[in-house]
Scaffold this motif. Sequence first.
Motif, PDB file in Angstrom:
ATOM      1  N   GLY A   9       0.799  -1.222   0.000  1.00  0.00           N
ATOM      2  CA  GLY A   9       0.000   0.000   0.000  1.00  0.00           C
ATOM      3  C   GLY A   9       0.823   1.259   0.000  1.00  0.00           C
ATOM      4  O   GLY A   9       0.296   2.355  -0.224  1.00  0.00           O
ATOM      5  N   SER A  10       2.127   1.143   0.259  1.00  0.00           N
ATOM      6  CA  SER A  10       3.006   2.304   0.233  1.00  0.00           C
ATOM      7  C   SER A  10       3.351   2.654  -1.206  1.00  0.00           C
ATOM      8  O   SER A  10       3.148   1.854  -2.125  1.00  0.00           O
ATOM      9  CB  SER A  10       4.288   2.005   1.016  1.00  0.00           C
ATOM     10  OG  SER A  10       4.020   1.874   2.390  1.00  0.00           O
ATOM     11  N   PRO A  11       3.907   3.847  -1.437  1.00  0.00           N
ATOM     12  CA  PRO A  11       4.333   4.209  -2.790  1.00  0.00           C
ATOM     13  C   PRO A  11       5.337   3.205  -3.344  1.00  0.00           C
ATOM     14  O   PRO A  11       6.130   2.624  -2.600  1.00  0.00           O
ATOM     15  CB  PRO A  11       4.968   5.586  -2.595  1.00  0.00           C
ATOM     16  CG  PRO A  11       4.353   6.125  -1.356  1.00  0.00           C
ATOM     17  CD  PRO A  11       4.130   4.943  -0.465  1.00  0.00           C
ATOM     18  N   VAL A  12       5.296   3.026  -4.635  1.00  0.00           N
ATOM     19  CA  VAL A  12       6.285   2.200  -5.322  1.00  0.00           C
ATOM     20  C   VAL A  12       7.491   3.084  -5.616  1.00  0.00           C
ATOM     21  O   VAL A  12       7.349   4.179  -6.165  1.00  0.00           O
ATOM     22  CB  VAL A  12       5.713   1.629  -6.630  1.00  0.00           C
ATOM     23  CG1 VAL A  12       6.778   0.857  -7.397  1.00  0.00           C
ATOM     24  CG2 VAL A  12       4.508   0.739  -6.339  1.00  0.00           C
ATOM     25  N   ILE A  13       8.666   2.623  -5.247  1.00  0.00           N
ATOM     26  CA  ILE A  13       9.900   3.390  -5.457  1.00  0.00           C
ATOM     27  C   ILE A  13      10.776   2.617  -6.419  1.00  0.00           C
ATOM     28  O   ILE A  13      11.199   1.489  -6.139  1.00  0.00           O
ATOM     29  CB  ILE A  13      10.647   3.642  -4.133  1.00  0.00           C
ATOM     30  CG1 ILE A  13       9.740   4.357  -3.129  1.00  0.00           C
ATOM     31  CG2 ILE A  13      11.912   4.456  -4.397  1.00  0.00           C
ATOM     32  CD1 ILE A  13      10.326   4.431  -1.730  1.00  0.00           C
ATOM     33  N   VAL A  14      11.045   3.206  -7.569  1.00  0.00           N
ATOM     34  CA  VAL A  14      11.803   2.524  -8.620  1.00  0.00           C
ATOM     35  C   VAL A  14      13.175   3.190  -8.762  1.00  0.00           C
ATOM     36  O   VAL A  14      13.267   4.341  -9.208  1.00  0.00           O
ATOM     37  CB  VAL A  14      11.069   2.584  -9.973  1.00  0.00           C
ATOM     38  CG1 VAL A  14      11.829   1.771 -11.021  1.00  0.00           C
ATOM     39  CG2 VAL A  14       9.636   2.093  -9.837  1.00  0.00           C
ATOM     40  N   PRO A  15      14.257   2.505  -8.379  1.00  0.00           N
ATOM     41  CA  PRO A  15      15.594   3.070  -8.604  1.00  0.00           C
ATOM     42  C   PRO A  15      15.950   2.999 -10.082  1.00  0.00           C
ATOM     43  O   PRO A  15      15.628   2.033 -10.775  1.00  0.00           O
ATOM     44  CB  PRO A  15      16.508   2.154  -7.790  1.00  0.00           C
ATOM     45  CG  PRO A  15      15.627   1.254  -7.003  1.00  0.00           C
ATOM     46  CD  PRO A  15      14.320   1.203  -7.707  1.00  0.00           C
ATOM     47  N   ILE A  16      16.626   4.036 -10.566  1.00  0.00           N
ATOM     48  CA  ILE A  16      17.087   4.078 -11.956  1.00  0.00           C
ATOM     49  C   ILE A  16      18.603   4.240 -11.902  1.00  0.00           C
ATOM     50  O   ILE A  16      19.119   5.325 -11.630  1.00  0.00           O
ATOM     51  CB  ILE A  16      16.447   5.246 -12.728  1.00  0.00           C
ATOM     52  CG1 ILE A  16      14.920   5.206 -12.590  1.00  0.00           C
ATOM     53  CG2 ILE A  16      16.858   5.217 -14.190  1.00  0.00           C
ATOM     54  CD1 ILE A  16      14.224   6.458 -13.083  1.00  0.00           C
ATOM     55  N   ASP A  17      19.305   3.145 -12.115  1.00  0.00           N
ATOM     56  CA  ASP A  17      20.758   3.132 -11.920  1.00  0.00           C
ATOM     57  C   ASP A  17      21.511   3.584 -13.160  1.00  0.00           C
ATOM     58  O   ASP A  17      21.126   3.283 -14.292  1.00  0.00           O
ATOM     59  CB  ASP A  17      21.228   1.737 -11.531  1.00  0.00           C
ATOM     60  CG  ASP A  17      20.807   1.329 -10.131  1.00  0.00           C
ATOM     61  OD1 ASP A  17      20.811   2.197  -9.242  1.00  0.00           O
ATOM     62  OD2 ASP A  17      20.455   0.156  -9.920  1.00  0.00           O
ATOM     63  N   THR A  18      22.621   4.292 -12.907  1.00  0.00           N
ATOM     64  CA  THR A  18      23.565   4.664 -13.953  1.00  0.00           C
ATOM     65  C   THR A  18      24.938   4.182 -13.497  1.00  0.00           C
ATOM     66  O   THR A  18      25.718   4.939 -12.907  1.00  0.00           O
ATOM     67  CB  THR A  18      23.561   6.186 -14.182  1.00  0.00           C
ATOM     68  OG1 THR A  18      22.220   6.614 -14.451  1.00  0.00           O
ATOM     69  CG2 THR A  18      24.446   6.570 -15.357  1.00  0.00           C
ATOM     70  N   PRO A  19      25.251   2.908 -13.723  1.00  0.00           N
ATOM     71  CA  PRO A  19      26.457   2.305 -13.149  1.00  0.00           C
ATOM     72  C   PRO A  19      27.759   2.989 -13.543  1.00  0.00           C
ATOM     73  O   PRO A  19      28.693   3.062 -12.741  1.00  0.00           O
ATOM     74  CB  PRO A  19      26.409   0.856 -13.665  1.00  0.00           C
ATOM     75  CG  PRO A  19      24.969   0.599 -13.959  1.00  0.00           C
ATOM     76  CD  PRO A  19      24.440   1.917 -14.454  1.00  0.00           C
ATOM     77  N   SER A  20      27.850   3.485 -14.778  1.00  0.00           N
ATOM     78  CA  SER A  20      29.122   4.055 -15.217  1.00  0.00           C
ATOM     79  C   SER A  20      29.472   5.340 -14.476  1.00  0.00           C
ATOM     80  O   SER A  20      30.633   5.735 -14.423  1.00  0.00           O
ATOM     81  CB  SER A  20      29.101   4.319 -16.723  1.00  0.00           C
ATOM     82  OG  SER A  20      28.143   5.296 -17.040  1.00  0.00           O
ATOM     83  N   LEU A  21      28.486   5.994 -13.895  1.00  0.00           N
ATOM     84  CA  LEU A  21      28.737   7.190 -13.087  1.00  0.00           C
ATOM     85  C   LEU A  21      28.593   6.903 -11.600  1.00  0.00           C
ATOM     86  O   LEU A  21      28.892   7.759 -10.768  1.00  0.00           O
ATOM     87  CB  LEU A  21      27.786   8.323 -13.495  1.00  0.00           C
ATOM     88  CG  LEU A  21      27.956   8.881 -14.905  1.00  0.00           C
ATOM     89  CD1 LEU A  21      26.938   9.980 -15.156  1.00  0.00           C
ATOM     90  CD2 LEU A  21      29.368   9.410 -15.127  1.00  0.00           C
TER      91      LEU A  21
END
Length: 469
Positions: A9-21
């Motif tokens: 029921g909590s907000p969905v949190i989607v990480p967006i990774d940029t591994p090279s940085l």
Amino acid sequence: MTTSTTPAGSPVIVPIDTPSLGDRSYLAHDGRLAVVVDPQRDIDRVLALAATAGVRITDVFETHIHNDYVTGGLALAEATGARYHVNAADEVSYERSPIRDGDVVEVSATMRVRAIATPGHTYTHLSYALEAVEQDVGDFQPVGVFTGGSMLFGTTGRPDLLGQDHTHDLVHHQFASAHRLADSLPERTHVLPTHGFGSFCSAGSTGDTTASTIGAEKLQNPALTQDEERWVADTLAGLDAYPAYYAHMGPANSAGPGAPDLTAPEEADKDTLAARVAAGEWVVDLRTRTAFAAGHVTGTLNFGLDGQFATYLGWLIPWGTPLTLLGDSPQQVAVAQRELVRIGIDHLAGAATGSPESWTDNPLGSFERAVFADLAQVRHHRPVTVLDVRRASEYADGHVDGAANIPLHELLARVDEVGSGEVWVHCAGGYRASIAASVLAAHGIRVVAVDDSFDEFAASSGLPLTHAA
């Protein structure tokens, strides 16, 4: 994906990774409306995620004026009609929704964002508590806190990026900010930093940690477990060099960067490539270090896409130098182009794809690859120069006896110090050594690239080592 322990029921949190940085952006939504925190320049990734989730982005937040990448915040806000929240105290050249410590942004009936002043990485740094209505309580409660360059996993953001004149004040601010977050948020609150996944914006190592909470940080983060005097001393002593391109990021972000143009660069033929190499322009081979060592266009440099490509290319390239890319395929060039626009390299002189044989009519250059055991054997038979291109702090912690240390980011300016004999070059794992080997080969130096793990194999190889006291 949601954060691993977010209650139902909590907000969905989607990480967006940029591994090279070594960075992470975030999309958080309630199933209908969404917010984005610290988006990278290539906003199409964010837009695609929002479309897949079927949510509308209403608000974009910046924790700070970034030093390690060009933001996509303004472009994303313009593309979606979202409000763009940047600290009211930041001097910027564009319209924004000014936000201050304590301000609350109502996103929906069940989700809101509260600004928390957390100076230290910069003077105007803000963290953002994501709050949601908790069914049992019937009121908003913190779910996560987007900490940007403030509290990271097991460390904090570095305090020296604004210059030495500000480091003393900022490091004390950083300590106080970590304690403010720890003291004001429930222990179950997810810690959601932007930096710390290999970024040079981190003041220390975050290890392999990919998720944490305020409670976990209270147990493991030195900023919360040490007294201030000791923590400040340890933090300042641990600061090391950071990429030269950082100097260009703050001004770009204050000016308000637009969306990048990812149109494929103009194709460069053999004659064009030869002329560019002869003119001293940068022609960069994106292939793996194994492929480059086996055969490459003489005078080209190797920054493989299998490592921190943008970080190291941005660190070494003289800013503004014309840049041409060589890749196995158009897709490889497109990936590199995307990486480069994230650090503000928007224009490419051209590109070529295929194989080295299709890029030149001249004999290909090559050099040997080896491991530390090979180096140990060679030193018994003939004199060779051992060049360690790790950073000075890594070298000080332990190195091969007799090895010269020229950190990779200093090599272009110090090539004359290397000498003209046989050079065996190494780093910690092989990626930086390949870059260095390509630089040396381009200068006509006979080089062998050690493609091996220093920590795992240097000692067992029989090489004599000097260790830190």
